[in-house]
Design a protein around this motif. Structure first.
Motif, PDB file in Angstrom:
ATOM      1  N   LYS A  49       0.855  -1.176   0.000  1.00 45.20           N
ATOM      2  CA  LYS A  49       0.000   0.000   0.000  1.00 45.20           C
ATOM      3  C   LYS A  49       0.897   1.234   0.000  1.00 45.20           C
ATOM      4  N   GLU A  50       0.864   1.952  -1.075  1.00 40.37           N
ATOM      5  CA  GLU A  50       1.705   3.127  -1.209  1.00 40.37           C
ATOM      6  C   GLU A  50       1.020   4.330  -0.573  1.00 40.37           C
ATOM      7  N   ASN A  51       1.825   5.162   0.026  1.00 36.90           N
ATOM      8  CA  ASN A  51       1.297   6.390   0.586  1.00 36.90           C
ATOM      9  C   ASN A  51       1.330   7.458  -0.489  1.00 36.90           C
ATOM     10  N   VAL A  71       0.617   9.020   9.135  1.00 42.61           N
ATOM     11  CA  VAL A  71       1.935   8.980   8.508  1.00 42.61           C
ATOM     12  C   VAL A  71       2.902   9.556   9.526  1.00 42.61           C
ATOM     13  N   SER A  72       4.060   8.930   9.652  1.00 44.20           N
ATOM     14  CA  SER A  72       5.022   9.416  10.629  1.00 44.20           C
ATOM     15  C   SER A  72       5.483  10.831  10.269  1.00 44.20           C
ATOM     16  N   LEU A  86       7.397  15.139   6.753  1.00 43.04           N
ATOM     17  CA  LEU A  86       8.340  16.248   6.639  1.00 43.04           C
ATOM     18  C   LEU A  86       9.178  16.120   5.368  1.00 43.04           C
ATOM     19  N   GLU A  87       9.570  14.899   5.029  1.00 41.98           N
ATOM     20  CA  GLU A  87      10.328  14.690   3.795  1.00 41.98           C
ATOM     21  C   GLU A  87       9.487  15.032   2.567  1.00 41.98           C
ATOM     22  N   PRO A 106       1.635  18.659   1.992  1.00 34.42           N
ATOM     23  CA  PRO A 106       1.198  17.326   1.549  1.00 34.42           C
ATOM     24  C   PRO A 106       0.142  16.767   2.499  1.00 34.42           C
ATOM     25  N   ILE A 107      -0.972  16.323   1.934  1.00 34.90           N
ATOM     26  CA  ILE A 107      -2.042  15.709   2.713  1.00 34.90           C
ATOM     27  C   ILE A 107      -2.229  14.293   2.179  1.00 34.90           C
ATOM     28  N   TYR A 108      -1.913  13.313   3.020  1.00 35.26           N
ATOM     29  CA  TYR A 108      -2.003  11.914   2.611  1.00 35.26           C
ATOM     30  C   TYR A 108      -3.458  11.473   2.609  1.00 35.26           C
TER      31      TYR A 108
END
Length: 110
Positions: free
Chosen positions: A40-42, A70-71, A76-77, A100-102
């Motif tokens: 499962k890709e983020n 998400v950690s 942050l990356e 970025p919003i996962y």
């Protein structure tokens, strides 16, 4: 008597080794099919935000949370990938940054 016992022991050991090679775990390991892995890709979406005074990356993450956990280092990356100019400077008021919003994505495995 020792010779007969030793001969029987050698025959039993060779039979066990033969059966293991032909029908046992070694042959099964060599010809087993590998299971297909589902990864499962983020994936994230970009949300452009105009900053105000005293905004930090952590405050932006708090105001615009992700749907899935998400950690912080991963998020942050992703933030620095979208805003590489902010690696060596602070966020300025009135600047547009991409947050970025996962999203929750479903990946089907066949």
């Amino acid at each position: 008597m020792r010779i007969i016992g030793l001969a029987i022991l050698i025959l039993v050991c060779s039979y066990i080794i033969k059966m293991d090679l032909l029908d046992g775990t070694i042959s099964l390991a060599a010809f087993s099919q590998t299971e297909q892995e589902c990864i499962k890709e983020n994936k994230y979406e970009i949300f452009p935000v105009q900053t105000i005074e005293d905004d930090t990356i952590l405050s932006l993450f708090g105001v615009y949370p992700s749907e899935v956990w998400v950690s912080f280092p991963d998020r942050l990356e992703a933030f620095y990938q979208e805003n590489p100019h902010l690696r060596n400077q602070q966020i300025q008021a009135g600047e547009f940054v991409n947050v970025p919003i996962y999203k929750d994505t479903q990946i089907s495995c066949s």
